[in-house]
Motif scaffolding. Structure first.
Motif, mmCIF file in Angstrom:
data_model
loop_
_atom_site.group_PDB
_atom_site.id
_atom_site.type_symbol
_atom_site.label_atom_id
_atom_site.label_comp_id
_atom_site.label_asym_id
_atom_site.label_seq_id
_atom_site.Cartn_x
_atom_site.Cartn_y
_atom_site.Cartn_z
ATOM 1 N N LYS A 32 0.835 -1.201 0.000
ATOM 2 C CA LYS A 32 0.000 0.000 0.000
ATOM 3 C C LYS A 32 0.871 1.254 0.000
ATOM 4 O O LYS A 32 0.979 1.967 1.000
ATOM 5 N N SER A 34 0.337 3.983 -1.435
ATOM 6 C CA SER A 34 -0.447 5.224 -1.363
ATOM 7 C C SER A 34 -0.452 5.787 0.061
ATOM 8 O O SER A 34 -0.559 6.994 0.248
ATOM 9 N N ASP A 68 -0.670 1.857 -5.457
ATOM 10 C CA ASP A 68 -0.233 0.723 -4.656
ATOM 11 C C ASP A 68 0.570 -0.204 -5.560
ATOM 12 O O ASP A 68 0.288 -0.332 -6.750
#
Ligand SMILES: [Zn+2]
Ligand SMILES: [Zn+2]
Length: 581
Positions: A32, A34, A68
């Motif tokens: 992840k 982001s 991601d």
């Protein structure tokens, strides 16, 4: 949604077998990224990008919308994902393993941490244990995927030392991290430039390292196109084989071409002729200077310190070398490769077309001044080799070893020191530049009236009041008897008998030297010259006998009424000469 429609679209092909490739949505593992966007952006703020626009442009924008990371690949070879999952469908317990020690403890299989365990497939997949979570109803087995190979590339700063698990990896990392400088092509903003930063950001998040970014400076290179600016591709047939170019011109020629062609970040339209020009305009010229030096100096080690010389050409070339050293160093400190490379190429041109050309007679003269010229040129070549080392490593080493630079290789040398030019040196560089501008105008005036440079003329008037030693250089170059100061640059193109006979003597020495070359005589072969010439030329030669003897490397010149071995024509006067060794 709704009715199915026909929809026409492009799709890619396998580059090996041309089979159409279709995208499928498949479950995979993601990191992840982001969630780390702020950290990535903050780290990017500390990186120096060349060209600068990449920072907030291509790279910055990529980070702004950071996706991601699809980390898993359904392949066999690769770094196995360290995730184990329970085979019991009702349990599906999963763990992420941190290290071999962790794996040994969790699985109860001690040999895993013994040091000679191969942690790739298939061996890693044999490590399993029964799941405690569901009371041994399922077995903990590794998931089948391996990691995206960009994860490996991005792990380079740490993985190369086995950090954090390997012995001494901590001190290695401390010493080498972050990198001062990396370089790759523009497409790597989503590749290596990014994954280096991404892996470092993840490790920082995990507390394994303190500092990101993992590199301080980046030179981001433009792509190489064909000479018309078209992308090179097999199907278009416009691919250039780099080996072919390197075998033909040398790897250093290709290097230097790319350094000086344009800015590193710009796309490069590759034209073989440009490499050829680099060879002719810089590398061959340097080698010719080298060969000239060897003609007069074949055994001594080149001086490591600047020789003290009173000769204005020596002083000038040493000042120019220092100025070039200062500028090249400044440019390199600022990652301005193109400017640095061009300065060096310019210096080589100046060295050859001004210093060596104007010093030729000094080298021939023997004696103290010839010694100073040799020492100066040896020193300059040695320093140039050091400056060229990062640009043309092989040519630099060749020059360095041939002038006997001292070390086994130029690449063991220290970089040259910057020294502020003295006021006198700066003045000398300025004066010489002006002198050459005057020379250029004078030679153009000569050409305009069709008088060859070999024909000595009376005087040149220059707009600058030069020192005597610079006047002498101008007089030699323009071939005039006198240089004086006046209001405009003007070459006196009036001819008289004296000038004509001087011109004839000059032509005589030129032709004799051409003959020497034809007979393969070297500068070490002194000759006795017997000449049959008209009285007018005879008295002209006699007037400058010492000078002529030196110019044609003759022990003696004897005049004869008899026809001699070699017949020569000098501006329509027939003469004949014999050379006796
Ligand atoms: Zn295929
Ligand atoms: Zn389970």
């Amino acid at each position: 949604f709704g009715e199915p429609h026909e929809y026409t679209h492009d799709y890619p092909f396998c580059w090996r077998c041309s089979t159409p490739l279709l995208y499928y949505a498949k479950p995979s593992w993601f990191i992840k990224m982001s969630a780390l966007r702020d950290e990535l952006q903050a780290a990017n703020a500390k990186i120096n990008w060349y060209p600068e626009h990449i920072k907030h442009g291509r790279f910055g924008e990529w980070l702004d919308g950071v996706k991601d990371w699809a980390i898993s690949r359904e392949r066999y070879w690769g770094t196995p994902l360290p995730i184990w999952r329970c085979t019991n469908d009702k349990c599906k317990h999963q763990v992420v393993i941190e290290s071999l020690v962790d794996l040994a403890q969790t699985s109860g299989q001690e040999q895993v941490a013994s040091g000679d365990f191969d942690m790739h497939r298939p061996f890693i997949d044999e490590v399993s244990w029964s799941c405690k979570k569901c009371d041994d109803k399922g077995e903990m087995k590794r998931v089948p995927e391996v990691a995206d190979c960009w994860f490996d590339s991005g792990s380079m700063p740490f993985a190369q030392w086995g950090y954090p698990h390997a012995k001494d990896s901590n001190s290695q990392l401390k010493e080498h991290y972050p990198a001062d400088y990396i370089s790759e092509a523009i497409d790597q903003t989503r590749g290596w430039f990014y994954t280096l930063l991404a892996v470092a950001a993840l490790l920082k998040k995990a507390g394994a390292i303190k500092e990101i970014p993992p590199y301080k400076n980046v030179i981001c290179l433009g792509h190489i196109n064909d000479k018309h600016g078209q992308k090179m591709s097999k199907s278009k047939g416009n691919i250039v084989d780099p080996w072919e170019i390197m075998n033909k011109y040398g790897a250093d020629a290709l290097r230097l071409h790319f350094y000086i062609a344009n800015q590193p970040g710009e796309p490069k339209n590759f034209d073989e002729n440009d490499v050829d020009q680099v060879v002719k305009k810089t590398l061959l010229i340097l080698m010719n200077v080298m060969i000239f030096y060897e003609l007069y100096q074949d055994k001594a080690e080149a001086s490591r310190i600047a020789p003290k010389s009173d000769n204005v050409l020596d002083k000038w070339v040493l000042a120019l070398l220092q100025q070039t050293t200062n500028e090249v160093t400044d440019h390199l400190e600022h990652y301005e490769i193109t400017e640095a490379g061009r300065k060096l190429a310019d210096f080589v041109t100046e060295l050859s077309t001004w210093y060596v050309r104007r010093s030729r007679d000094r080298f021939k003269s023997g004696g103290k001044d010839a010694g100073l010229a040799r020492t100066t040129l040896g020193f300059v070549l040695r320093q140039v080799a050091i400056l060229l080392a990062p640009f043309t490593p092989f040519v630099a080493d060749e020059v360095y070893s041939r002038v006997r630079g001292g070390f086994e290789s130029v690449h063991l040398e220290e970089w040259l020191k910057q020294n502020k030019l003295s006021v006198e040196d700066a003045q000398l560089l300025d004066d010489m530049t002006k002198a050459r501008q005057e020379v250029e105008i004078a030679l153009a005036q000569r050409a305009a009236v069709g008088l060859k440079v070999r024909q000595v003329l009376g005087s040149l008037t220059t707009t600058v009041a030069f020192d005597d030693d610079i006047k002498t250089i101008i007089a030699d170059e323009v071939n005039v008897q006198e240089v004086r100061h006046g209001t405009e640059t003007k070459l006196d193109t009036q001819m008289n008998d004296e000038l004509k006979s001087l011109g004839l003597v000059r032509e005589f020495t030129r032709q004799v030297n051409a003959l020497r070359k034809e007979l393969k005589l070297t500068i070490k072969d002194k000759v006795n010259l017997v000449v049959q010439v008209p009285d007018q030329l005879k008295s002209a030669i006699e007037k400058q006998l010492a000078e002529v003897k030196r110019a044609v490397i003759a022990e003696s010149i004897e005049f004869s009424d008899q026809a001699q071995e070699h017949k020569i024509e000098l501006n329509e006067i027939k003469i004949s000469i014999t050379l006796k060794k």
